[in-house]
Motif scaffolding. Sequence first.
Motif, mmCIF file in Angstrom:
data_model
loop_
_atom_site.group_PDB
_atom_site.id
_atom_site.type_symbol
_atom_site.label_atom_id
_atom_site.label_comp_id
_atom_site.label_asym_id
_atom_site.label_seq_id
_atom_site.Cartn_x
_atom_site.Cartn_y
_atom_site.Cartn_z
ATOM 1 N N ILE A 128 -61.952 34.093 50.443
ATOM 2 C CA ILE A 128 -62.930 34.007 51.531
ATOM 3 C C ILE A 128 -62.644 35.141 52.517
ATOM 4 O O ILE A 128 -61.500 35.348 52.934
ATOM 5 N N ASN A 129 -63.683 35.856 52.887
ATOM 6 C CA ASN A 129 -63.553 36.972 53.827
ATOM 7 C C ASN A 129 -63.093 36.491 55.201
ATOM 8 O O ASN A 129 -63.366 35.360 55.583
ATOM 9 N N HIS A 130 -62.440 37.378 55.906
ATOM 10 C CA HIS A 130 -62.076 37.201 57.311
ATOM 11 C C HIS A 130 -60.878 36.287 57.544
ATOM 12 O O HIS A 130 -60.612 35.923 58.681
ATOM 13 N N ILE A 131 -60.150 35.882 56.476
ATOM 14 C CA ILE A 131 -58.938 35.092 56.684
ATOM 15 C C ILE A 131 -57.796 36.049 56.983
ATOM 16 O O ILE A 131 -57.514 36.961 56.208
ATOM 17 N N GLY A 132 -57.140 35.833 58.132
ATOM 18 C CA GLY A 132 -56.013 36.669 58.511
ATOM 19 C C GLY A 132 -54.715 36.140 57.934
ATOM 20 O O GLY A 132 -53.901 36.889 57.415
ATOM 21 N N SER A 133 -54.521 34.814 58.016
ATOM 22 C CA SER A 133 -53.301 34.218 57.478
ATOM 23 C C SER A 133 -53.510 32.736 57.213
ATOM 24 O O SER A 133 -54.438 32.123 57.743
ATOM 25 N N THR A 134 -52.624 32.205 56.375
ATOM 26 C CA THR A 134 -52.633 30.770 56.075
ATOM 27 C C THR A 134 -51.200 30.255 56.152
ATOM 28 O O THR A 134 -50.247 31.018 56.021
ATOM 29 N N HIS A 135 -51.081 28.976 56.366
ATOM 30 C CA HIS A 135 -49.782 28.299 56.379
ATOM 31 C C HIS A 135 -50.013 26.923 55.774
ATOM 32 O O HIS A 135 -50.867 26.177 56.257
ATOM 33 N N SER A 136 -49.279 26.598 54.708
ATOM 34 C CA SER A 136 -49.498 25.332 54.007
ATOM 35 C C SER A 136 -48.305 24.407 54.114
ATOM 36 O O SER A 136 -47.157 24.844 54.132
ATOM 37 N N MET A 137 -48.612 23.114 54.160
ATOM 38 C CA MET A 137 -47.608 22.057 54.155
ATOM 39 C C MET A 137 -48.023 21.044 53.101
ATOM 40 O O MET A 137 -49.210 20.779 52.940
ATOM 41 N N PHE A 138 -47.045 20.458 52.427
ATOM 42 C CA PHE A 138 -47.332 19.503 51.360
ATOM 43 C C PHE A 138 -46.834 18.128 51.757
ATOM 44 O O PHE A 138 -45.783 18.004 52.374
ATOM 45 N N THR A 139 -47.570 17.115 51.373
ATOM 46 C CA THR A 139 -47.146 15.760 51.716
ATOM 47 C C THR A 139 -45.996 15.328 50.814
ATOM 48 O O THR A 139 -45.962 15.663 49.631
ATOM 49 N N ILE A 140 -45.082 14.596 51.386
ATOM 50 C CA ILE A 140 -43.973 14.000 50.643
ATOM 51 C C ILE A 140 -44.334 12.558 50.304
ATOM 52 O O ILE A 140 -44.132 12.101 49.195
ATOM 53 N N ASN A 141 -44.889 11.859 51.285
ATOM 54 C CA ASN A 141 -45.274 10.472 51.098
ATOM 55 C C ASN A 141 -46.409 10.146 52.060
ATOM 56 O O ASN A 141 -46.374 10.570 53.211
ATOM 57 N N GLU A 142 -47.384 9.406 51.593
ATOM 58 C CA GLU A 142 -48.476 8.984 52.448
ATOM 59 C C GLU A 142 -48.056 7.692 53.158
ATOM 60 O O GLU A 142 -47.927 6.660 52.520
ATOM 61 N N VAL A 143 -47.834 7.767 54.441
ATOM 62 C CA VAL A 143 -47.355 6.631 55.216
ATOM 63 C C VAL A 143 -48.514 5.734 55.632
ATOM 64 O O VAL A 143 -48.425 4.516 55.571
ATOM 65 N N LYS A 144 -49.635 6.341 56.008
ATOM 66 C CA LYS A 144 -50.823 5.569 56.391
ATOM 67 C C LYS A 144 -52.056 6.364 56.001
ATOM 68 O O LYS A 144 -52.127 7.564 56.235
ATOM 69 N N HIS A 145 -52.992 5.669 55.424
ATOM 70 C CA HIS A 145 -54.284 6.268 55.105
ATOM 71 C C HIS A 145 -55.336 5.196 55.283
ATOM 72 O O HIS A 145 -55.272 4.134 54.656
#
Length: 151
Positions: A128-145
């Motif tokens: 996708i155009n115009h993205i300067g940077s990204t930062h990702s985090m991954f779930t370890i465990n779903e505590v509440k949904h």
Amino acid sequence: MIDEKDKELLRLLQEDSKQTNKSLSNKLGLSVTAVFERIRKLENNGVITDYVALLDKKKINKDFVAFCHVKLVQHSQDYVMSFERQVAKLDEVLECYHISGDYDYLLKVMVEDMEAFREFMVKKLTKINHIGSTHSMFTINEVKHTTAITL
């Protein structure tokens, strides 16, 4: 105006939207017709926007959840609108929020595994155009949904 019966009706529908009007009428102490009319009013007023089936992520092999921060190179209206249009088309993105702070957007991404996430990042999101940077985090465990909103 939403009264207490409407709030209770909405709570019951959020719990299980497949309940019959008869079942709801018994729980609410209202006639079936009154329940039907209240639901119709809530739908017409846009309080109830949709009815959906919630799926078990593990059973459909989509239990790798990541949150991605995205920063655009510029905040011009064209860049913002273009990014939002393009990200809305990505099936892997379940939610996208324009946020304040160090990043511009927060995405909730759901895929099969780390390999699928990498594929998504390399072949879709970062294209996708115009993205300067990204930062990702991954779930370890779903505590509440929950999808239910307390009234």
